[in-house]
Design a protein around this motif. Structure first.
Motif: not given
Length: 441
Positions: A34-44
């Motif tokens: 979740a920590l890894e994909f959180y960064d992708f999510t907030v960028y989107a």
């Protein structure tokens, strides 16, 4: 009379220890992922602001295209990360690979948080942004193969679908966290404050909480005793896992790609793109679009494990095919309704329905990918097919769909994209053997 009692005590203790270790394992894989994909999510979610800050193009559509293209460029390195980290996971262990991916993601996120804007350093700003996205993509490419494989291999034989489903449930948690951050910032900061410094806050938060994921992964157990005893003579990873995967498991690679293509196209349209679509195409306020991200993330977090659980009971292929077809049938009328009634209530209703079906569909996906390959090359094989499918049909989904809307002048382009990718997924699953009731190795 005493002998059975004494003998049973260690067995009970072992069972409790094993259960505790598995719970810790799920937490480590889910929270770290979740920590890894959180960064992708907030960028989107902050693509519109990032476009203004890093790409000073006069045309707002051009800014958005450049922003989502820089989002997609990180997916170029996904296959490379999937290959290299997957091979590392097969040869050095899943735990070491998961620590590596988390460290790389922390580096990429910190770079974005501290990156100077175009107004400050000119062309160097988007260059730094792209390098950070490439590092994040490399990390995420290896994350899925290592963590999903670890969950699958340590799960009880009759609960592999449920355990592996937490890979995707954690992505829902990250989407929820990212969207909530976006809602909070959008509600409390002015547009000028968001463009000035507010967009950096989510990336600072992501960097700050990385140590939590590192601690969980550093202290988890990699191989429970019963897993080792069940396969004491499991073959070691070959020196060139990629060659073995392509030479001996070509059909599994094609099936895995088809399965991934359908899921990832729907995921990026429903979870990520609809938030941008709501603002740019439907003219809804930014907070409404962010709220749709919260809804889809929460549903994925709750429903994906249900899908994994059901796949252990009724079979993976049956659930995957049924829900994929339902999603293909629902996506077109969903966009028709959205454009006829472009309100916040309509958007949230559409997101809710589509997210439930999609979450049930991806529940068994993690187990299905891992079950395609033997233990010796499982992390490499799963990472390759997942990262390739996501890189091509997920990472650039927003760019493709935005371009299609501009070119065709049709607001229905996202629906056609999901339907087309869904057809490939249905064909792939039809060619796969359902291994829900079979031994893993």
């Amino acid at each position: 009379m005493n002998a059975p009692t004494l003998a049973s005590a260690p067995a009970n203790a072992s069972t409790k220890t094993s259960r505790a270790a598995r719970t810790r394992l799920v937490m480590a894989a889910a929270v770290g992922n979740a920590l890894e994909f959180y960064d992708f999510t907030v960028y989107a979610f902050f693509a519109l602001v990032i476009g203004k800050v890093f790409f000073p193009v006069n045309d707002p559509v051009g800014q958005l295209l450049l922003a989502v293209a820089s989002f997609g460029v990180g997916f170029f390195t996904r296959p490379v990360g999937g290959l290299l980290i997957g091979m590392y996971a097969d040869r050095a262990g899943r735990k070491k690979a998961m620590l590596l991916t988390l460290g790389l993601m922390a580096l990429g996120t910190a770079m974005i948080a501290a990156a100077p804007t175009f107004a400050q350093v000119g062309i160097a700003a988007p260059v730094i942004l792209v390098i950070a996205r490439l590092i994040q993509g490399f990390s995420a490419g290896g994350e899925v193969g290592a963590s999903t494989t670890l969950l699958l291999e340590q799960a009880p034989s009759n609960r592999r679908g449920f355990y592996a489903s937490w890979q995707f449930a954690s992505q829902g948690l990250s989407a929820l966290a990212g969207a909530l951050t976006g809602v909070a910032l959008t509600a409390t900061l002015s547009a000028s404050q968001l463009e000035s410094w507010g967009w950096r806050v989510p990336f600072v938060v992501g960097t700050a909480i990385v140590p939590v994921g590192w601690w969980l992964r550093r202290t988890m157990e990699e191989a429970p005793r019963e897993s080792i005893e069940a396969a004491p003579k499991a073959p070691k990873a070959p020196k060139l896992p990629l060659v073995t995967v392509l030479r001996e498991h070509g059909r599994a690679v094609l099936n895995g790609l088809g399965l991934t293509i359908g899921g990832t196209s729907a995921h990026f349209i429903i979870v990520f793109y609809l938030s941008i679509y709501g603002v740019k195409t439907l003219g809804l306020p930014g907070w409404t679009a962010m709220l749709s991200g919260c809804v889809s993330g929460a549903i994925l977090f709750v429903v994906a494990p249900i899908g994994g659980y059901l796949s252990d009971r009724i079979g993976r292929n049956k659930l995957a095919q049924t829900t994929r077809i339902l999603l293909m049938l629902a996506i077109w009328p969903a966009f028709v309704i959205l454009n006829k009634s472009p309100t916040a209530g309509t958007l949230l209703a559409v997101v809710t329905v589509l997210s439930i079906v999609h979450s049930l569909n991806v529940g068994p996906t993690g187990a299905m990918l891992g079950e395609l390959f033997p233990r010796s090359v499982r992390a490499t094989g799963a990472a390759i097919v997942y990262s390739l499918g996501v890189a091509i049909f997920g990472g650039f989904a927003q760019f493709f769909v935005t371009s299609l809307i501009v070119i065709t002048k049709s607001v229905m382009a996202p629906a056609w994209y999901v339907i087309g990718c869904g057809v490939l997924s249905v064909i792939a699953v039809a060619c796969m053997r359902d291994r829900a009731k079979e031994a893993l190795d």
